[in-house]
Design a protein around this motif. Structure first.
Motif, PDB file in Angstrom:
ATOM      1  N   ALA A  42      26.108   5.611  21.711  1.00 43.34           N
ATOM      2  CA  ALA A  42      25.187   6.739  21.860  1.00 43.34           C
ATOM      3  C   ALA A  42      25.385   7.700  20.702  1.00 43.34           C
ATOM      4  N   ILE A  43      24.285   8.286  20.220  1.00 42.61           N
ATOM      5  CA  ILE A  43      24.370   9.260  19.134  1.00 42.61           C
ATOM      6  C   ILE A  43      23.766  10.574  19.597  1.00 42.61           C
ATOM      7  N   VAL A  44      24.461  11.665  19.256  1.00 41.32           N
ATOM      8  CA  VAL A  44      24.061  13.014  19.643  1.00 41.32           C
ATOM      9  C   VAL A  44      24.232  13.911  18.432  1.00 41.32           C
ATOM     10  N   GLY A  45      23.400  14.918  18.345  1.00 38.45           N
ATOM     11  CA  GLY A  45      23.531  15.879  17.254  1.00 38.45           C
ATOM     12  C   GLY A  45      22.348  16.828  17.226  1.00 38.45           C
ATOM     13  N   LEU A  46      22.422  17.800  16.337  1.00 38.21           N
ATOM     14  CA  LEU A  46      21.317  18.744  16.216  1.00 38.21           C
ATOM     15  C   LEU A  46      20.058  18.015  15.778  1.00 38.21           C
ATOM     16  N   LYS A  76      12.474  12.666  22.185  1.00 41.97           N
ATOM     17  CA  LYS A  76      12.526  13.401  23.435  1.00 41.97           C
ATOM     18  C   LYS A  76      13.197  12.531  24.492  1.00 41.97           C
ATOM     19  N   GLY A  77      14.118  13.118  25.234  1.00 45.68           N
ATOM     20  CA  GLY A  77      14.853  12.347  26.219  1.00 45.68           C
ATOM     21  C   GLY A  77      15.893  11.459  25.564  1.00 45.68           C
ATOM     22  N   THR A  78      16.262  10.388  26.254  1.00 46.41           N
ATOM     23  CA  THR A  78      17.221   9.409  25.735  1.00 46.41           C
ATOM     24  C   THR A  78      16.525   8.053  25.649  1.00 46.41           C
ATOM     25  N   TRP A  79      16.523   7.483  24.440  1.00 50.17           N
ATOM     26  CA  TRP A  79      15.837   6.212  24.209  1.00 50.17           C
ATOM     27  C   TRP A  79      16.861   5.095  24.069  1.00 50.17           C
ATOM     28  N   MET A  80      16.483   3.913  24.501  1.00 48.86           N
ATOM     29  CA  MET A  80      17.396   2.769  24.562  1.00 48.86           C
ATOM     30  C   MET A  80      16.815   1.580  23.800  1.00 48.86           C
ATOM     31  N   TRP A  81      17.710   0.904  23.078  1.00 47.17           N
ATOM     32  CA  TRP A  81      17.314  -0.324  22.389  1.00 47.17           C
ATOM     33  C   TRP A  81      18.443  -1.326  22.589  1.00 47.17           C
ATOM     34  N   CYS A  82      18.156  -2.431  23.282  1.00 42.41           N
ATOM     35  CA  CYS A  82      19.151  -3.469  23.564  1.00 42.41           C
ATOM     36  C   CYS A  82      18.927  -4.644  22.616  1.00 42.41           C
ATOM     37  N   VAL A  83      19.962  -4.993  21.885  1.00 45.54           N
ATOM     38  CA  VAL A  83      19.868  -6.103  20.920  1.00 45.54           C
ATOM     39  C   VAL A  83      21.105  -6.983  21.061  1.00 45.54           C
ATOM     40  N   PRO A  84      20.995  -8.266  20.673  1.00 42.16           N
ATOM     41  CA  PRO A  84      22.194  -9.115  20.690  1.00 42.16           C
ATOM     42  C   PRO A  84      23.269  -8.531  19.776  1.00 42.16           C
ATOM     43  N   GLN A 110      21.210  24.517  28.641  1.00 40.61           N
ATOM     44  CA  GLN A 110      21.769  23.741  29.745  1.00 40.61           C
ATOM     45  C   GLN A 110      21.278  22.308  29.689  1.00 40.61           C
ATOM     46  N   ASN A 111      19.988  22.143  29.347  1.00 41.29           N
ATOM     47  CA  ASN A 111      19.428  20.811  29.228  1.00 41.29           C
ATOM     48  C   ASN A 111      20.154  20.030  28.139  1.00 41.29           C
ATOM     49  N   ASP A 112      20.451  20.680  27.028  1.00 40.35           N
ATOM     50  CA  ASP A 112      21.202  20.047  25.940  1.00 40.35           C
ATOM     51  C   ASP A 112      22.589  19.616  26.412  1.00 40.35           C
ATOM     52  N   SER A 113      23.216  20.453  27.232  1.00 40.82           N
ATOM     53  CA  SER A 113      24.561  20.139  27.724  1.00 40.82           C
ATOM     54  C   SER A 113      24.557  18.870  28.573  1.00 40.82           C
ATOM     55  N   TRP A 114      23.508  18.698  29.383  1.00 44.36           N
ATOM     56  CA  TRP A 114      23.418  17.489  30.211  1.00 44.36           C
ATOM     57  C   TRP A 114      23.179  16.255  29.347  1.00 44.36           C
ATOM     58  N   ILE A 115      22.356  16.385  28.322  1.00 37.66           N
ATOM     59  CA  ILE A 115      22.106  15.261  27.409  1.00 37.66           C
ATOM     60  C   ILE A 115      23.415  14.847  26.743  1.00 37.66           C
ATOM     61  N   PHE A 116      24.194  15.834  26.306  1.00 37.08           N
ATOM     62  CA  PHE A 116      25.495  15.590  25.683  1.00 37.08           C
ATOM     63  C   PHE A 116      26.428  14.889  26.670  1.00 37.08           C
ATOM     64  N   ALA A 117      26.491  15.408  27.908  1.00 34.57           N
ATOM     65  CA  ALA A 117      27.396  14.848  28.914  1.00 34.57           C
ATOM     66  C   ALA A 117      27.001  13.418  29.287  1.00 34.57           C
ATOM     67  N   LEU A 118      25.698  13.162  29.436  1.00 29.83           N
ATOM     68  CA  LEU A 118      25.236  11.816  29.788  1.00 29.83           C
ATOM     69  C   LEU A 118      25.570  10.808  28.696  1.00 29.83           C
ATOM     70  N   ALA A 119      25.423  11.233  27.441  1.00 32.75           N
ATOM     71  CA  ALA A 119      25.741  10.340  26.322  1.00 32.75           C
ATOM     72  C   ALA A 119      27.206   9.933  26.369  1.00 32.75           C
ATOM     73  N   ILE A 120      28.082  10.859  26.735  1.00 36.86           N
ATOM     74  CA  ILE A 120      29.516  10.558  26.835  1.00 36.86           C
ATOM     75  C   ILE A 120      29.792   9.637  28.020  1.00 36.86           C
ATOM     76  N   LEU A 121      29.159   9.924  29.158  1.00 35.68           N
ATOM     77  CA  LEU A 121      29.397   9.146  30.370  1.00 35.68           C
ATOM     78  C   LEU A 121      28.934   7.693  30.234  1.00 35.68           C
ATOM     79  N   LEU A 122      27.847   7.483  29.491  1.00 36.70           N
ATOM     80  CA  LEU A 122      27.251   6.156  29.423  1.00 36.70           C
ATOM     81  C   LEU A 122      27.780   5.291  28.284  1.00 36.70           C
ATOM     82  N   SER A 123      28.379   5.908  27.279  1.00 38.16           N
ATOM     83  CA  SER A 123      28.705   5.159  26.059  1.00 38.16           C
ATOM     84  C   SER A 123      30.153   4.677  26.027  1.00 38.16           C
ATOM     85  N   SER A 124      30.381   3.668  25.187  1.00 41.35           N
ATOM     86  CA  SER A 124      31.749   3.265  24.865  1.00 41.35           C
ATOM     87  C   SER A 124      32.141   3.787  23.482  1.00 41.35           C
ATOM     88  N   THR A 125      31.126   4.096  22.652  1.00 38.88           N
ATOM     89  CA  THR A 125      31.346   4.805  21.381  1.00 38.88           C
ATOM     90  C   THR A 125      30.343   5.941  21.300  1.00 38.88           C
TER      91      THR A 125
END
Length: 591
Positions: A42-46, A76-84, A110-125
């Motif tokens: 997951a990638i997060v930033g300004l 906008k939101g969190t986008w996902m791309w699954c590849v081999p 607050q919305n930004d904080s949740w996006i940040f937290a979700l990225a950490i919870l869901l990712s391995s990197t």
């Protein structure tokens, strides 16, 4: 395992609409089909810092995640791309690109904080992307990391004081990668060249002091150090001149700055080789359906006003997984019994032995798939279902044997029935002929194979049903004296009593066999559970040792920095003292 997922482009995973997070069912369906373990980056930033470009590179494409070319936040939101996964066979790489933090149009931190937290919870990197150098402004912009303990819970019930140990978070937090874009400084410290990683470590050093200013300076650095023991830093030159930045997805590598191209390649190589499979506490490897459950659990918690809790997520996941494990185990049992069981069985033990073998396999199937079965609720459910299956097969075996034996007796004894109807036994000497015919046909019946466990009982029921016919023939046979008739009646009674005793003995043997089977089933469950508990305990110890090792490394690093700081202080004091001592000497020389 399921085949690889091939997505032609990204799909929105979590929509951010009017400050509310909504999970996209289409994206969840994609995840549900991925049975391979997943590596989640997951990638997060300004906003407007080029996050999407790096994610496209990880996907092996120039286009995909929207880059945009204006000062507005484009994703906008969190986008996902699954590849081999390009380096790990039988793994899927899940890329999560998040909307830019700090978008003034959004106006909701607050919305930004949740996006940040979700990225950490869901990712391995977890990749944090920012522009320029790591200065105080960059740290201030990373204030979300200081709010993590207010946004995430590791356990349902924290320690007695209500505060969770950072080790609880370290055990499931992802690795941390900081990418610095448009970096223009030389990597040097004290006149010596340093690596990007050393630059990051230097930037995370704490200040000595207790003032509020010192605390504000140290807090984000302390949080990064505590929560992310494994850290990595990459620097990137500007990819091209400002006018071409809006056309990045159209430009070939030879049209970009060569240093930038090389830096991007090194970054991708590191992510591919070092990003781990997403793993939960207890060593639970995450696949697509498990990631799907995590997304739903966390987003539902946020929308309901609760804090996303790792332990709750694992419990929710465990309930789904364990129910599926029971279903899978029962399906295996049904399939194998259907293939290998031929009814009726010659003996009850034959059926019970086959049941035990396949029951053992079914329990193993359950144990391999189950996780965190608290109080063994699902294993008990499996045991109850297997017991019922066994009893159902026993009843089917009884019926199959009864039906087969009844049909066999009808066929074999049909000549006797015809003789009775024609009255060929209702004559002097007919009783002896009748008994001889019964013995002949009985012998033929007993020689038939695979009659099953009801062979004797059904035979005795049939013979008993013919006692009235036999008695009538006996009484009308004038060649027998009254004494001989009484003797024959007593012989028939004795045979009936002997047959009844034999059936009672067989019944007792069957009951004993069933009791022994139930005990064996119980012991098999205990044995399999013990093995699983030992494996789980070993995984837990390994996880605890890893977490402790990371904490000790961080403490050692802090101590080393403290020693270095103290050495510098002592060195400065010695230099100042030498200067003071040299001053009188210089004055004496002048005089």
């Amino acid at each position: 395992m399921a085949s690889e997922i091939h997505m032609s482009g990204p799909e929105c995973l979590i929509e951010n609409t009017n400050g509310r997070l909504l999970v996209n069912p289409k994206a969840l369906k994609i995840l549900s089909a991925i049975q391979q373990p997943v590596v989640v980056v997951a990638i997060v930033g300004l906003y407007r810092t080029g996050k999407s470009y790096l994610m496209n590179k990880l996907a092996g494409k120039n286009k995909g995640f929207s880059l945009g070319s204006t000062v507005q936040s484009h994703t906008k939101g969190t986008w996902m791309w699954c590849v081999p996964h390009p380096k790990k066979p039988d793994h899927t790489l899940v890329l999560l690109d998040t909307e830019g933090l700090g978008d003034v149009e959004k106006g909701d931190n607050q919305n930004d904080s949740w996006i940040f937290a979700l990225a950490i919870l869901l990712s391995s990197t977890f990749v944090y992307n920012s522009m320029g150098t790591i200065n105080q402004q960059a740290m201030d912009q990373l204030h979300y990391v200081t709010e993590l303990t207010d946004r995430i819970r590791a356990k349902v019930s924290p320690e007695v004081d209500g505060v969770e140990d950072s080790a609880d978070f370290v055990s499931f937090f992802p690795d941390f990668v900081w990418t610095l874009r448009d970096f223009s400084l030389d990597l040097e410290a004290d006149g010596q060249s340093i690596t990007a990683d050393e630059y990051l470590e230097n930037s995370l050093k704490l200040k000595k002091g207790t003032s509020q200013k010192d605390k504000n300076f140290n807090l984000p650095r302390l949080c990064i150090r505590k929560f992310f023991p494994k850290k990595k830093c990459f620097i990137f030159d500007r990819p091209t001149n400002r006018k071409k930045l809006g056309q990045l997805e159209k430009l070939c590598d030879d049209e970009l700055d060569s240093e930038f191209v090389q830096q991007a390649a090194v970054f991708c190589s590191y992510i591919f080789r070092n990003s781990k499979t997403k793993t939960l506490s207890g060593g639970i490897k995450v696949n697509g359906p498990r990631l799907e459950t995590l997304v739903q659990t966390y987003v539902n918690a946020i929308n309901s006003g609760d804090l996303p809790c790792m332990e709750n997520a694992v419990l929710a996941l465990a309930e789904i997984e364990n129910a599926a494990a029971v279903k899978k185990a029962i399906a295996h049992y049904d399939q194998q019994m259907g293939q290998k069981l031929q009814l009726p069985t010659e003996t009850l033990q034959e059926l019970l032995d086959l049941h035990r073998t396949i029951e053992k396999e079914a329990i193993e199937v359950f144990m391999r798939r189950s996780l965190k079965d608290i109080d063994h609720i699902f294993q008990k459910e499996l045991a109850a279902q297997l017991d019922k299956k066994r009893d159902d097969f026993c009843n089917k075996n009884l019926k199959a044997s009864s039906d087969h034996c009844s049909a066999l007796l009808k066929d074999i004894f049909s000549p006797l029935e015809e003789g009775v109807k024609k009255g060929i036994y209702s004559k002097p000497g007919g009783y002896r002929l009748f008994i001889e015919k019964i013995q002949e046909l009985k012998k033929k019946y007993l020689q038939e194979p695979r009659k099953g466990i009801q062979a004797e009982e059904i035979l005795q029921e049939y013979l008993k049903s013919k006692e009235s016919v036999s008695g009538a023939i006996l009484q009308t046979d004038q060649t027998l004296s009254e004494k001989e008739k009484l003797i024959e009646v007593e012989r028939v009674k004795a045979e009936s009593a002997q047959a009844a005793a034999k059936m009672l003995e067989e019944m007792q043997i069957k009951n004993q066999q069933m009791m022994e089977q139930k005990e064996k089933s119980y012991q098999e469950h205990v044995q399999q559970l013990t093995k699983k508990m030992e494996r789980d305990r070993a995984q837990l110890l390994e996880e605890q040792e890893r977490t402790l090792s990371l904490k000790l490394q961080e403490q050692a690093r802090l101590l080393q920095e403290g020693f270095q700081e103290e050495n510098r202080r002592l060195h400065n004091e010695i230099q100042n003292l030498q200067k003071k001592m040299n001053k009188p000497r210089q004055q004496c020389c002048l005089s």
